[in-house]
Design a protein around this motif. Structure first.
Motif, mmCIF file in Angstrom:
data_model
loop_
_atom_site.group_PDB
_atom_site.id
_atom_site.type_symbol
_atom_site.label_atom_id
_atom_site.label_comp_id
_atom_site.label_asym_id
_atom_site.label_seq_id
_atom_site.Cartn_x
_atom_site.Cartn_y
_atom_site.Cartn_z
ATOM 1 N N VAL A 18 0.947 -1.187 0.170
ATOM 2 C CA VAL A 18 0.017 -0.045 -0.127
ATOM 3 C C VAL A 18 1.045 1.234 -0.095
ATOM 4 O O VAL A 18 1.753 1.188 0.764
ATOM 5 N N ASN A 19 0.745 2.114 -1.042
ATOM 6 C CA ASN A 19 1.499 3.071 -1.009
ATOM 7 C C ASN A 19 1.175 4.640 -0.607
ATOM 8 O O ASN A 19 -0.361 4.527 -0.476
ATOM 9 N N VAL A 20 1.949 5.575 -1.053
ATOM 10 C CA VAL A 20 0.992 6.950 -0.504
ATOM 11 C C VAL A 20 0.119 7.253 -1.598
ATOM 12 O O VAL A 20 -1.028 7.843 -1.198
ATOM 13 N N GLN A 21 0.199 6.997 -2.836
ATOM 14 C CA GLN A 21 -0.779 7.271 -3.850
ATOM 15 C C GLN A 21 -2.222 6.654 -3.670
ATOM 16 O O GLN A 21 -2.943 7.296 -3.652
ATOM 17 N N SER A 22 -1.796 5.418 -2.924
ATOM 18 C CA SER A 22 -3.331 4.606 -2.918
ATOM 19 C C SER A 22 -4.020 5.342 -1.666
ATOM 20 O O SER A 22 -5.497 5.440 -1.516
ATOM 21 N N CYS A 23 -3.356 5.899 -0.778
ATOM 22 C CA CYS A 23 -3.881 6.298 0.619
ATOM 23 C C CYS A 23 -4.359 7.544 0.108
ATOM 24 O O CYS A 23 -5.822 8.213 0.490
ATOM 25 N N SER A 24 -3.653 8.541 -0.758
ATOM 26 C CA SER A 24 -4.238 9.675 -1.293
ATOM 27 C C SER A 24 -5.477 9.537 -1.875
ATOM 28 O O SER A 24 -6.370 10.510 -2.079
ATOM 29 N N ILE A 25 -5.659 8.409 -2.963
ATOM 30 C CA ILE A 25 -6.828 8.198 -3.644
ATOM 31 C C ILE A 25 -7.954 7.943 -2.649
ATOM 32 O O ILE A 25 -9.135 8.292 -2.789
ATOM 33 N N LEU A 26 -7.688 7.173 -1.754
ATOM 34 C CA LEU A 26 -8.835 6.933 -0.594
ATOM 35 C C LEU A 26 -9.242 7.987 0.134
ATOM 36 O O LEU A 26 -10.441 8.249 0.322
ATOM 37 N N ILE A 27 -8.351 8.765 0.580
ATOM 38 C CA ILE A 27 -8.609 9.957 1.237
ATOM 39 C C ILE A 27 -9.605 10.904 0.140
ATOM 40 O O ILE A 27 -10.343 11.611 0.698
ATOM 41 N N ASN A 28 -9.059 11.223 -0.858
ATOM 42 C CA ASN A 28 -9.885 12.196 -1.877
ATOM 43 C C ASN A 28 -11.139 11.567 -2.092
ATOM 44 O O ASN A 28 -12.413 12.323 -2.166
ATOM 45 N N ARG A 48 1.965 4.599 10.716
ATOM 46 C CA ARG A 48 1.932 2.990 11.203
ATOM 47 C C ARG A 48 1.956 2.157 9.996
ATOM 48 O O ARG A 48 2.904 1.303 10.278
ATOM 49 N N MET A 49 1.853 2.746 8.727
ATOM 50 C CA MET A 49 2.343 1.850 7.649
ATOM 51 C C MET A 49 3.528 2.290 7.076
ATOM 52 O O MET A 49 3.865 1.782 5.910
ATOM 53 N N GLU A 50 4.375 3.048 7.691
ATOM 54 C CA GLU A 50 5.516 3.596 7.309
ATOM 55 C C GLU A 50 5.596 4.282 6.205
ATOM 56 O O GLU A 50 6.319 4.301 5.222
ATOM 57 N N LEU A 51 4.425 5.083 5.834
ATOM 58 C CA LEU A 51 3.964 6.031 4.954
ATOM 59 C C LEU A 51 4.211 7.412 5.339
ATOM 60 O O LEU A 51 3.780 7.774 6.197
ATOM 61 N N VAL A 52 4.924 8.231 4.369
ATOM 62 C CA VAL A 52 4.825 9.854 4.647
ATOM 63 C C VAL A 52 4.086 10.404 3.737
ATOM 64 O O VAL A 52 4.339 10.447 2.409
ATOM 65 N N PRO A 53 2.955 11.205 4.321
ATOM 66 C CA PRO A 53 2.156 12.037 3.508
ATOM 67 C C PRO A 53 2.965 12.855 2.592
ATOM 68 O O PRO A 53 3.631 13.510 2.917
ATOM 69 N N ASP A 54 2.446 12.837 1.212
ATOM 70 C CA ASP A 54 3.168 13.697 0.501
ATOM 71 C C ASP A 54 2.331 15.165 0.198
ATOM 72 O O ASP A 54 1.530 15.159 0.862
ATOM 73 N N THR A 55 2.898 15.941 -0.772
ATOM 74 C CA THR A 55 1.978 17.061 -0.969
ATOM 75 C C THR A 55 0.934 17.040 -1.620
ATOM 76 O O THR A 55 -0.191 17.524 -1.113
ATOM 77 N N VAL A 56 0.555 15.771 -2.524
ATOM 78 C CA VAL A 56 -0.950 15.607 -2.857
ATOM 79 C C VAL A 56 -1.735 14.912 -1.901
ATOM 80 O O VAL A 56 -2.806 15.595 -1.557
ATOM 81 N N THR A 57 -1.061 14.301 -1.005
ATOM 82 C CA THR A 57 -2.082 13.898 0.478
ATOM 83 C C THR A 57 -2.469 15.083 1.219
ATOM 84 O O THR A 57 -3.712 15.247 1.487
ATOM 85 N N TYR A 58 -1.502 15.757 1.527
ATOM 86 C CA TYR A 58 -1.948 17.030 2.259
ATOM 87 C C TYR A 58 -2.959 17.756 1.647
ATOM 88 O O TYR A 58 -3.703 18.413 2.112
ATOM 89 N N THR A 59 -2.489 18.364 0.405
ATOM 90 C CA THR A 59 -3.496 19.144 -0.418
ATOM 91 C C THR A 59 -4.860 18.387 -0.610
ATOM 92 O O THR A 59 -5.868 19.246 -0.404
ATOM 93 N N THR A 60 -4.868 17.178 -0.677
ATOM 94 C CA THR A 60 -6.218 16.748 -0.901
ATOM 95 C C THR A 60 -6.921 16.764 0.469
ATOM 96 O O THR A 60 -8.323 17.161 0.336
#
Length: 257
Positions: A18-28, A48-60
């Motif tokens: 599970v990567n940052v992109q898939s998390c961002s998509i779900l958040i969106n 907890r999943m050792e993933l760091v939110p990126d600019t897209v995640t925060y912006t979303t």
């Protein structure tokens, strides 16, 4: 969204990546469905999943919070983003400015814009349009005019939307002569008015009881291949029912169809 979350949880349980992109998509998806708490939960689960939110995640997530009117949380998340070393992009600033303007936080929006300019953030016309429109809606037409007139000095070219926003603001404040002057300037700036622009100024003229002037602009609009939109037709019918405008207006539009 329920199915998307089920698949997401299944991937985690099976040790799938599970990567940052898939998390961002779900958040969106949760943000669009106005399920902000669930979006936040995904965001909080990322470390907890050792993933760091990126600019897209925060912006979303900031966008979702702004649209829900949760400005304090959005601003707090923006500060957290900066603190984590994630650099906001133009889109991040745009969603935050849009949220501030739509929630009557104009002074904060102006401060943020000035901060962006001071930090040499490469701003585009979309960002300036948001603030100009916010100022117009708040009745601060002088500030909107000053910002509009200063665009060229900032190296930013106004587009059709910019002009139309200003024309709407001027008409709303009864400054119809200035509004038409701006309409005439557009062609000279290589930014020809579109149907939205014409409908905007026509409604402005109608609301200022300028029937004969309106007739001329409707004729011009039709000659340019544009037509009255639903809002303009509705306004004309409403004014006709009150005997405020010339019935020839409606006939002119009917004959053009």
């Amino acid at each position: 969204m329920h199915e998307a979350r089920r698949v997401f949880d299944l991937m985690i349980s099976r040790g799938s990546m599970v990567n940052v992109q898939s998390c961002s998509i779900l958040i969106n998806g949760y943000c669009k469905g106005k399920k902000l708490d669930k979006a936040y939960k995904i965001f909080k689960e990322m470390p907890r999943m050792e993933l760091v939110p990126d600019t897209v995640t925060y912006t979303t997530l900031i966008d979702g919070l702004c649209k829900a009117g949760r400005l304090q949380e959005a601003e707090k998340l923006f500060s957290e983003m900066l603190g984590c070393g994630q650099l906001p992009n133009v889109q991040t600033y745009a969603v935050l400015l849009d949220g501030l303007c739509n929630n009557q936080q104009l002074s904060t929006a102006i401060e943020l814009l000035k901060e962006m300019e001071a930090n040499k953030v490469e701003l585009n016309i979309v960002v300036y349009n948001l603030v100009i429109e916010g100022l117009c809606k708040a009745g601060k037409i002088e500030f909107a005019r000053d910002l509009f007139c200063g665009l060229s000095s900032k190296g930013v070219q106004p587009n059709v939307r910019t002009y139309t926003i200003m024309i709407h603001g001027l008409c709303h404040h009864g400054l119809i002569i200035e509004a038409e002057k701006l309409l005439r300037e557009m062609g000279g700036e290589g930014c020809s008015p579109d149907g939205w622009t014409y409908n905007t100024i026509i409604r402005g003229l109608l609301n200022n009881s300028e029937t004969s002037w309106t007739m001329k602009l409707i004729q011009e609009m039709l000659e340019r291949g544009f037509s009255a939109d639903a809002s303009t037709m509705e306004l004309i019918v409403d004014l006709l029912s009150k005997d405020i405008v010339d019935p020839a207006l409606l006939q002119l539009l009917k004959d053009s169809r």
